[in-house]
Design an enzyme around this catalytic site. Sequence first.
Site, mmCIF file in Angstrom:
data_model
loop_
_atom_site.group_PDB
_atom_site.id
_atom_site.type_symbol
_atom_site.label_atom_id
_atom_site.label_comp_id
_atom_site.label_asym_id
_atom_site.label_seq_id
_atom_site.Cartn_x
_atom_site.Cartn_y
_atom_site.Cartn_z
ATOM 1 N N ASN A 148 -16.785 8.526 0.451
ATOM 2 C CA ASN A 148 -15.703 9.489 0.667
ATOM 3 C C ASN A 148 -16.048 10.300 1.919
ATOM 4 O OD1 ASN A 148 -13.861 11.529 0.708
ATOM 5 N ND2 ASN A 148 -14.385 12.391 -1.304
ATOM 6 N N PRO A 149 -15.336 10.079 3.017
ATOM 7 C CA PRO A 149 -15.723 10.784 4.253
ATOM 8 C C PRO A 149 -15.377 12.260 4.219
ATOM 9 C CG PRO A 149 -13.730 9.471 4.607
ATOM 10 C CD PRO A 149 -14.160 9.206 3.202
ATOM 11 N N THR A 180 -13.426 5.269 2.140
ATOM 12 C CA THR A 180 -12.111 5.443 1.520
ATOM 13 C C THR A 180 -11.132 6.091 2.499
ATOM 14 O OG1 THR A 180 -12.713 7.566 0.562
ATOM 15 C CG2 THR A 180 -13.090 5.620 -0.800
ATOM 16 N N ALA A 183 -7.284 9.540 -1.487
ATOM 17 C CA ALA A 183 -7.762 9.804 -2.845
ATOM 18 C C ALA A 183 -7.364 8.639 -3.752
ATOM 19 C CB ALA A 183 -7.169 11.109 -3.356
ATOM 20 N N ASP A 208 -18.855 14.820 -7.464
ATOM 21 C CA ASP A 208 -18.546 14.455 -8.845
ATOM 22 C C ASP A 208 -17.143 13.854 -8.956
ATOM 23 O OD1 ASP A 208 -21.029 15.419 -9.538
ATOM 24 O OD2 ASP A 208 -20.276 17.430 -9.970
ATOM 25 N N GLY A 209 -16.236 14.291 -8.067
ATOM 26 C CA GLY A 209 -14.871 13.757 -8.073
ATOM 27 C C GLY A 209 -14.868 12.288 -7.675
ATOM 28 N N GLY A 250 -21.337 15.734 -2.051
ATOM 29 C CA GLY A 250 -20.169 16.456 -2.539
ATOM 30 C C GLY A 250 -20.413 17.953 -2.596
ATOM 31 N N ARG A 321 -15.796 26.892 -1.216
ATOM 32 C CA ARG A 321 -14.546 27.238 -1.893
ATOM 33 C C ARG A 321 -14.800 27.654 -3.340
ATOM 34 N NH1 ARG A 321 -15.028 21.736 -2.062
ATOM 35 N NH2 ARG A 321 -14.231 20.555 -3.862
ATOM 36 N N GLU A 515 -11.122 17.550 -11.523
ATOM 37 C CA GLU A 515 -9.702 17.205 -11.382
ATOM 38 C C GLU A 515 -8.896 18.115 -12.285
ATOM 39 O OE1 GLU A 515 -8.093 14.753 -9.454
ATOM 40 O OE2 GLU A 515 -10.061 14.759 -8.510
#
Length: 552
Positions: A148-149, A180, A183, A208-209, A250, A321, A515
């Site tokens: 996941n970039p 990827t 999403a 974790d996502g 992540g 965040r 999520e």
Amino acid sequence: MEKQTGLLLSHLLLKNSVFEVTLNCSHLVWKDLATKKKQTSNSIHHTFKDGSFKCIPVSEIIAVQETEVDAGSKDDGKWQKMSLKANESYPFGFTVSYVERASRHCWRCADVTFHCPNGTLCLQWVQTIQERLALLTNRPKSLLVYINPYGGKRQGKRIYEKRVAPLFSRASISTHVIVTEYANHARDHLRTTADLDKYDGVVCVGGDGMFSEIVHGLMARTQMEFGVDPNFPNAKLMPCQLRIGVIPAGSTDCICYATMGTNDPVTSSLHIIIGDSQPMDICTVHHNNTFLRYSVSLLGYGFYGDVLTDSERKRWMGPARYDISGFKTFLTHHHYEGTVSFLPATNILGTPRDKTRCTAGCYICQHNSQIHSVKKLENKEDEDISDSGEWKVIRGKFLAINAANMSCACPRSPKGLSPAAHLADGTADLILVRKCSRFNFLRHLLRHANKDDQFDLTFVEVHRVKQFRFTPRHCEGDSELNLTESGKRLFSHICKDHPACGCSPAYSNWNCDGEILPHAAIDVRVHCQLIKLFARGIEEQPIFESFHTSAV
Ligand SMILES: CCCCCCCCCCCCC/C=C/[C@@H](O)[C@H](COP(=O)(O)O)NC(=O)CCCCC
Ligand SMILES: Nc1ncnc2c1ncn2[C@@H]1O[C@H](COP(=O)(O)OP(=O)(O)O)[C@@H](O)[C@H]1O
Ligand SMILES: [Ca+2]
């Protein structure tokens, strides 16, 4: 050189000293002959810090290769001197790369180069070690990698290229890498397209996502293959065969932290290379007999749901965040009313407030999972889950309802949301934080990051469960009410737009492994050991392998 059955023993040059180097069926050992006499023959030897003795398990050797002995290869003067001596009477060399334990559960790839007096001996060492490595059938040879970039600080691609790919290549692991593009790209590829027969494992580079995407893809594929409908809440889900590796890149990285004790990409890579295996429980989340999602780490309503909802608008900030949204959510101090029903886990070892921790080779996970398998064999599992056992019901106003399927340890909370929770025991810890003052809630939160017990507060309770259900107050008595996101917003709107009235919105969201879930009313069930990770659980302390001189 001496070769007996299963034993290779030679006197080889390491740095400037002659070492006795031994390879038996399980260990590679090297001892400085100059200091060997000082060791008592029957004592259990350890790795000595001065390098005069080292014993490493073959299972932790990454690779071996012939090395060119070249005086000019290193610019360090000391090394050149040694190399010159090596060139004279030990002109051949081979390098063994192996796992070395550094501080705080981090693993590193260390190299040791032995110099041999002749090429035949050198080749024999290389070939014999390679033969031993080839016998280790648990090691992956081919991996499917998803990057996941945009995860965490957007470093996934760089982390993989700089820190992970060179290790995989040294271990002769072939990879198919997919960066990827959107999403759920990885989830959908795994579910429908990927030729999984070609791989020995799936690796995700992200948080974790991203891990959750991989779990959803593999689980969906497996259930389809076996004709299992996950919408049926009591369905016996089939375990995934492919192991999953997680390279942390992540924002929370709790899967890595709770299964390896650190969120370090090199450590994760080494666990993958040596083919470690850690089973893990999975929760299914249903709404009105419809499957919503799987959850591996945290299911959180109230505080963690609100943090996530707020943080999604701040994704551009990266991991920070969560701190901003955490602080903001703490200040809003919303509580939510509803009913929690749960089926306590009975006849198992361990409680959520005991002092045991889920560590490598966890006895509690082994014991409790055996109970699950016996029930499955006797076909009593469904009985246990749906009808038998005493359901407990708790009504109230809650600041947070959390289900921790594992400790959820992460850099923000190194002991985790539920420090005694287990990775693979078939249970989750249900934590209920009732409405209390801001000050008391802060006390509870702060205890996640210090030594005090976060459950030792009158407004907090924790239960080890196999199944639970939550019904928000406004849904009670109306099981058919399908409260989707839009409906919830309509309700929540009333008070969220009027903070001065001091009311809480009626509904929060569920945070399901990062999520947002579109339903507040959910049914959750823990499934024992449905997936396996390339990990081994947290090692209690650095392992110093025992080795008797007499065995050499
Ligand atoms: C000094 C105050 C200390 C406050 C301690 C707060 C305790 C934090 C425990 C967090 C447990 C997190 C469990 C894992 C959740 C992840 O699935 C989820 C998604 O992760 P990712 O995909 O990497 O973004 N992360 C979160 O929901 C973040 C929760 C952070 C709350 C502050
Ligand atoms: N190429 C992509 N573009 C946008 N989102 C993606 C992409 N690949 C994965 N995602 C999604 O990004 C979300 C967060 O990913 P993750 O790697 O967990 O990072 P973080 O820990 O920062 O949340 C996941 O929900 C995942 O589905
Ligand atoms: Ca568990």
